[in-house]
Enzyme design. Structure first.
Site: not given
Length: 262
Positions: A135, A148
């Site tokens: 990501s 995350y």
């Protein structure tokens, strides 16, 4: 038919990006094996394409060892690993529980490590390749998402290590870093913005989060799968250790200058 006679293992294969990659590889002649913790989404994908499904936790070493062995026994080889499994790890560090941190680690980093470790002997034998789906949170820090952000940074480090250590053995490893993608998981995050800003729809929420993205929109899962499948194909035969952003230009924006365009 870039994937004719190739066997691809896709973690997180029941929804979103993983499902689209599966469809694309199958459409181009490949054999597809889908791994996910929930059987029902895997069955939904397999209803549209020919696919082997394994309801398993990609961070479970025993389970993934059995999956890889099953594929090698069935097809004789494993050529591609798409390490796509992931999950949330949201919240600021000061209030994040040990459980949330551990879940973020397991979902985003352990899944890739455990599956790659299980698959490497077969991938070495086949001169195959790995694509890790990270990501732009692995390149930049979003707010209140310590788990995350940290684990996606770690995933990029793992992919670099794999590229360094196994490139000489014929195994390429590359990383894709998507920005906002319209998936079920992202839709859930949009609900937070809808409530916070009194928006009327998910579409309005996506417009808000992409207002400073040069292309002005979120990606579709198909657009991300295009890049993943390129990296997994022989067309990318000289790419190893690459980090490819697919974010509509979000990472090019100079944040301190945004005030000049408001």
């Amino acid at each position: 038919m870039r994937f004719k006679d190739k066997v691809a293992l896709i973690t997180g294969g029941g929804t979103g990006i993983g499902a689209e990659v599966a469809k694309r590889i199958a459409a181009e002649g490949g054999k597809v094996a889908l791994v996910g913790r929930r059987k029902e989404p895997l069955e939904t994908v397999a209803a549209d394409i020919e696919a082997d499904i394994y309801a398993a936790d990609a961070a479970d070493a025993d389970a993934m060892g059995q999956v890889v062995q099953s594929l090698v026994d069935q097809y004789g080889h494993l050529d591609i690993l798409i390490a796509n499994a992931g999950g949330h790890g949201v919240g600021p560090t000061i209030s994040m529980s040990d459980e949330t941190w551990a879940n973020a680690t397991r979902a985003n980093l352990d899944t890739a490590f455990v599956t790659a470790r299980a698959a490497l002997p077969a991938l070495i034998e086949a001169k195959g390749n790995i694509v890790a789906v990270a990501s732009i949170a692995g390149l930049f820090a979003g707010p209140d998402a310590a788990g995350y952000v940290t684990m996606k940074h770690g995933l990029i480090g793992l992919a670099k290590s794999l590229a360094r250590d196994y490139g000489r053995k014929g195994v390429r490893t590359n990383t894709v870093c998507p920005g906002w993608v319209r998936t079920a998981m992202a839709d859930d995050q949009m609900q937070v913005l809808i409530e916070k800003h009194g928006l009327n729809s998910v579409d309005e929420a996506y417009q808000l989060v992409t207002k400073d993205v040069p292309l002005g929109r979120a990606a579709t899962p198909e657009e991300i799968s295009n890049v993943i499948c390129f990296l997994a194909s022989a067309e990318a035969s000289m790419m190893n250790g690459a980090i490819v952003t697919v974010d509509g230009g979000a990472g090019t924006v100079d944040l301190p200058t945004l005030a000049f365009v408001e």
